[in-house]
Scaffold this motif. Sequence first.
Motif, PDB file in Angstrom:
ATOM      1  N   ILE A 390       0.554   5.077  -6.063  1.00 49.47           N
ATOM      2  CA  ILE A 390      -0.029   6.103  -5.223  1.00 49.47           C
ATOM      3  C   ILE A 390      -0.914   5.610  -4.228  1.00 49.47           C
ATOM      4  O   ILE A 390      -1.034   5.559  -3.685  1.00 49.47           O
ATOM      5  CB  ILE A 390      -0.112   7.625  -6.414  1.00 49.47           C
ATOM      6  CG1 ILE A 390       1.419   7.894  -6.914  1.00 49.47           C
ATOM      7  CG2 ILE A 390      -0.880   8.125  -5.144  1.00 49.47           C
ATOM      8  CD1 ILE A 390       1.064   9.083  -7.649  1.00 49.47           C
ATOM      9  N   GLU A 391      -2.096   4.798  -5.134  1.00 44.91           N
ATOM     10  CA  GLU A 391      -3.069   3.965  -5.485  1.00 44.91           C
ATOM     11  C   GLU A 391      -3.413   2.990  -3.352  1.00 44.91           C
ATOM     12  O   GLU A 391      -3.257   3.241  -2.592  1.00 44.91           O
ATOM     13  CB  GLU A 391      -3.807   3.642  -5.951  1.00 44.91           C
ATOM     14  CG  GLU A 391      -5.725   3.742  -5.959  1.00 44.91           C
ATOM     15  CD  GLU A 391      -6.372   2.889  -6.881  1.00 44.91           C
ATOM     16  OE1 GLU A 391      -7.326   3.009  -7.220  1.00 44.91           O
ATOM     17  OE2 GLU A 391      -5.526   2.415  -7.566  1.00 44.91           O
ATOM     18  N   SER A 392      -1.923   2.076  -3.844  1.00 44.33           N
ATOM     19  CA  SER A 392      -1.647   1.708  -2.793  1.00 44.33           C
ATOM     20  C   SER A 392      -0.784   1.996  -1.945  1.00 44.33           C
ATOM     21  O   SER A 392      -1.842   1.877  -0.610  1.00 44.33           O
ATOM     22  CB  SER A 392      -1.385   0.425  -3.542  1.00 44.33           C
ATOM     23  OG  SER A 392       0.483   0.415  -4.414  1.00 44.33           O
ATOM     24  N   TYR A 397      -3.874  -2.182   0.023  1.00 44.81           N
ATOM     25  CA  TYR A 397      -5.233  -3.328  -0.831  1.00 44.81           C
ATOM     26  C   TYR A 397      -4.922  -4.636  -0.174  1.00 44.81           C
ATOM     27  O   TYR A 397      -4.331  -4.966   1.258  1.00 44.81           O
ATOM     28  CB  TYR A 397      -4.481  -2.960  -2.163  1.00 44.81           C
ATOM     29  CG  TYR A 397      -2.521  -3.912  -1.355  1.00 44.81           C
ATOM     30  CD1 TYR A 397      -2.593  -5.269  -0.995  1.00 44.81           C
ATOM     31  CD2 TYR A 397      -1.220  -2.906  -1.556  1.00 44.81           C
ATOM     32  CE1 TYR A 397      -1.428  -5.962  -1.332  1.00 44.81           C
ATOM     33  CE2 TYR A 397      -0.137  -3.450  -1.597  1.00 44.81           C
ATOM     34  CZ  TYR A 397       0.399  -4.975  -1.124  1.00 44.81           C
ATOM     35  OH  TYR A 397       1.337  -5.492  -0.852  1.00 44.81           O
ATOM     36  N   GLU A 398      -6.466  -4.829  -0.023  1.00 49.29           N
ATOM     37  CA  GLU A 398      -6.616  -6.729   0.499  1.00 49.29           C
ATOM     38  C   GLU A 398      -5.755  -7.168  -0.429  1.00 49.29           C
ATOM     39  O   GLU A 398      -4.770  -7.500  -1.167  1.00 49.29           O
ATOM     40  CB  GLU A 398      -8.198  -6.582   0.160  1.00 49.29           C
ATOM     41  CG  GLU A 398      -8.765  -5.736   0.688  1.00 49.29           C
ATOM     42  CD  GLU A 398      -9.117  -5.983   2.292  1.00 49.29           C
ATOM     43  OE1 GLU A 398      -8.424  -6.666   2.798  1.00 49.29           O
ATOM     44  OE2 GLU A 398      -9.697  -5.174   2.443  1.00 49.29           O
ATOM     45  N   GLU A 399      -5.488  -8.452   0.429  1.00 50.32           N
ATOM     46  CA  GLU A 399      -4.503 -10.041  -0.048  1.00 50.32           C
ATOM     47  C   GLU A 399      -5.579 -10.075  -1.632  1.00 50.32           C
ATOM     48  O   GLU A 399      -6.931 -10.201  -1.863  1.00 50.32           O
ATOM     49  CB  GLU A 399      -5.098 -10.866   0.787  1.00 50.32           C
ATOM     50  CG  GLU A 399      -4.156 -12.506   0.530  1.00 50.32           C
ATOM     51  CD  GLU A 399      -4.277 -13.413   1.318  1.00 50.32           C
ATOM     52  OE1 GLU A 399      -4.452 -14.797   0.777  1.00 50.32           O
ATOM     53  OE2 GLU A 399      -4.434 -12.606   2.687  1.00 50.32           O
ATOM     54  N   PHE A 402      -3.693  -7.716  -6.632  1.00 47.91           N
ATOM     55  CA  PHE A 402      -2.985  -7.618  -7.701  1.00 47.91           C
ATOM     56  C   PHE A 402      -2.374  -8.641  -7.600  1.00 47.91           C
ATOM     57  O   PHE A 402      -2.067  -9.061  -6.425  1.00 47.91           O
ATOM     58  CB  PHE A 402      -2.518  -6.144  -8.508  1.00 47.91           C
ATOM     59  CG  PHE A 402      -2.237  -5.615  -7.322  1.00 47.91           C
ATOM     60  CD1 PHE A 402      -1.411  -5.352  -7.284  1.00 47.91           C
ATOM     61  CD2 PHE A 402      -3.082  -4.949  -5.956  1.00 47.91           C
ATOM     62  CE1 PHE A 402       0.074  -5.191  -6.121  1.00 47.91           C
ATOM     63  CE2 PHE A 402      -2.575  -4.000  -5.432  1.00 47.91           C
ATOM     64  CZ  PHE A 402      -0.712  -4.413  -5.157  1.00 47.91           C
ATOM     65  N   THR A 403      -1.625  -8.772  -8.640  1.00 43.33           N
ATOM     66  CA  THR A 403      -0.516  -9.393  -9.127  1.00 43.33           C
ATOM     67  C   THR A 403       0.634  -8.567  -8.583  1.00 43.33           C
ATOM     68  O   THR A 403       1.408  -7.926  -8.096  1.00 43.33           O
ATOM     69  CB  THR A 403       0.380 -10.215 -11.051  1.00 43.33           C
ATOM     70  OG1 THR A 403      -1.185 -10.607 -11.237  1.00 43.33           O
ATOM     71  CG2 THR A 403       1.325 -10.793 -11.004  1.00 43.33           C
ATOM     72  N   VAL A 450      -7.499  -0.373  -2.066  1.00 46.41           N
ATOM     73  CA  VAL A 450      -7.474  -1.288  -3.176  1.00 46.41           C
ATOM     74  C   VAL A 450      -7.983  -3.001  -3.063  1.00 46.41           C
ATOM     75  O   VAL A 450      -7.355  -3.486  -2.759  1.00 46.41           O
ATOM     76  CB  VAL A 450      -6.358  -1.369  -3.592  1.00 46.41           C
ATOM     77  CG1 VAL A 450      -5.797  -2.213  -5.437  1.00 46.41           C
ATOM     78  CG2 VAL A 450      -5.877   0.209  -4.479  1.00 46.41           C
ATOM     79  N   GLY A 451      -8.954  -3.399  -4.179  1.00 44.39           N
ATOM     80  CA  GLY A 451      -9.708  -4.397  -3.968  1.00 44.39           C
ATOM     81  C   GLY A 451     -10.538  -4.641  -2.962  1.00 44.39           C
ATOM     82  O   GLY A 451     -10.666  -5.834  -2.754  1.00 44.39           O
TER      83      GLY A 451
END
Length: 650
Positions: A390-392, A397-399, A402-403, A450-451
């Motif tokens: 949900i968050e992403s 998100y940025e590169e 997260f994995t 995210v990130g």
Amino acid sequence: MNKLVIFSGTSSTKKEIVDQISTLLGDNLEISAYATDDDILYPISNSLVLVTSPLILDSVKPLIRENCKIIVARRTLNLSNLDKILYINPNENVLLVNDTYDTAIESIELLKNFGFDFINYTPYYPNSHIDTSNFKYAITPGEPHLVPHNIENVIDIGPRIIDITTIVEILSNLSMLNKKSHNISARYINKIISLSRELYTKNKNIKELNELLTRLINHIDDAIICFDGNLDMKFINNSARKLMQTEDYDDNLYKIKSFISNQKLIESILYLNGCEYIAIKELSYEPELSICILKNARERINIENKLRKEIKNRGYVAKYSFENIIHKSPVMKDLINISKKLSQSDFSILITGESGTGKELFASSIHNYSKRKNAPFLAINFASLPEEIIESELFGYEEGAFTGAKKGGKIGLFEIANGGTIFLDEIGDITPKIQLRLLRVLQEKEILKVGGSMPIPIDVRIIAATNKDLFTLVREGKFREDLYYRLKKLYIKLPPLRDRRDDILHLFNYFLDKKSEYPLEVSKEVKDILLSYNWPGNVRELENTVEYILAIIEDDVIKPHHLPEDLISTKRHCSLDDVEVFILKTIKDFNANRKIIGRKTLSELSFECGLNLSEQQIRSKLNILQQNGYIETSRGKVGIRLTSKANSII
């Protein structure tokens, strides 16, 4: 060691001059400095005395003995701070603020001598009784506390320093001129060179920025023309130059100037070179400029159609409108009228209602009736996705966030929906972390990937929906109160189908006509069953019922045996006695409030309403209700629950 005593009007001037002389003369001089409000315990003797103005000399002369040499300083401006004045527009009216009329006039003359004569100065000092309401700027040599509070822009050029002639006079009286003159000259020349280099760098940066802006403006497809107050053309970009380089130059220019000079018009349609152009006016008052932006109407329509098609291809469109809401009941008619009014606002909307009542149908219709109808409409269901996804999905998100994160990152749904609407279904199921992030979106109108570390501004209307009682969740601490009221700025509660029975047959016939390949007749018995059934699954269950009938029917008339088992068994078992109805209703109330109920509580409540049932009698009735499929029982925290069969008739 030689002694120098300095008297100044303020502490800031004292510090500035002490720093200046210390830098020039180093450790060869013992310096004592006083401002007029400092306490001087002993008379000054056997020293060289420097006073910053004749007025200061009058106030301190009784403290200076005859064996002292007195120098009245000649003051100049600190060159380091003058570049700020260059940003003031020519002929701007500016206050020059100092402690007295004479020092204000002296500062004005110095500024003019330095070449800052392109603005109009008015001296301002304590008790000068000048109306400052029309002034935007004030310049002060180290006296910002004297500037009137209504002035928006204050430029403090720092206290005036002593000039080179005063420095030379000090050195002469201290017999240091031959020793220090070369060093002082070099320092002043270096200062001038340093300031020149700094000014050159700033001018170069400004020139490069102007060239960059010119290149950017010349790459814009829209035609841009800038006029001054006399309607003389001051700037024209490449697109405008191409537009104007025709045989109709004079006629085009006349139309554009007429539009610019018409104070009532901000936008208009102009016919130039046989084409329609959308003309937009932007005004600037400092300096007085008028900017005309011309957009080719046909090209703009083509681009918008292309974007609309792209949005549709990606599925970012609202599929339904208010015309798709099939209804006959007055309650739905009123609800649609209210929803149309709410759609004209940009405030967030909370839609509540049981499953199957049409929450997404209303959300989609509201979007299509709003001014955002040509922008994206995106929907996300919180009940079907884990928190991490949900968050992403919502925020992107940025590169390397997260994995497994994609190279280059990902754009979130809020960014994709920018300018449009996002529909957050099952909002009652989100976790506290997502609640907090949504609150930031509603408060700040921005998101953070995210990130990521850079907030991204967005313009998105939020419509949220839930089948849960959010207010109860707020009281239980499971849903943020501040988020609840942010979402509920506007509010729609959709009624269940059982509360608008006028719509049941109307909807049944609509789905039947839509899905059936040939006409079907509905028997009276079936109509009675449809109207008496409570429809716990609402419109969705009604549509499923039609699809079930069409899948099995082989006749031209729909009869009771064509209906799903739920509807038939409800009709078959709806003859419950008063005790059974009491038990089922009581269990339903407790279930709705998430409370556990057992035989003892049911027995106690039966005495309150006059049924007077023992626990043994309750046990017997519960067994019957369980055998007939109305309740489910289990040990522990769950207790007794109603089945969907019981919910459909209670």
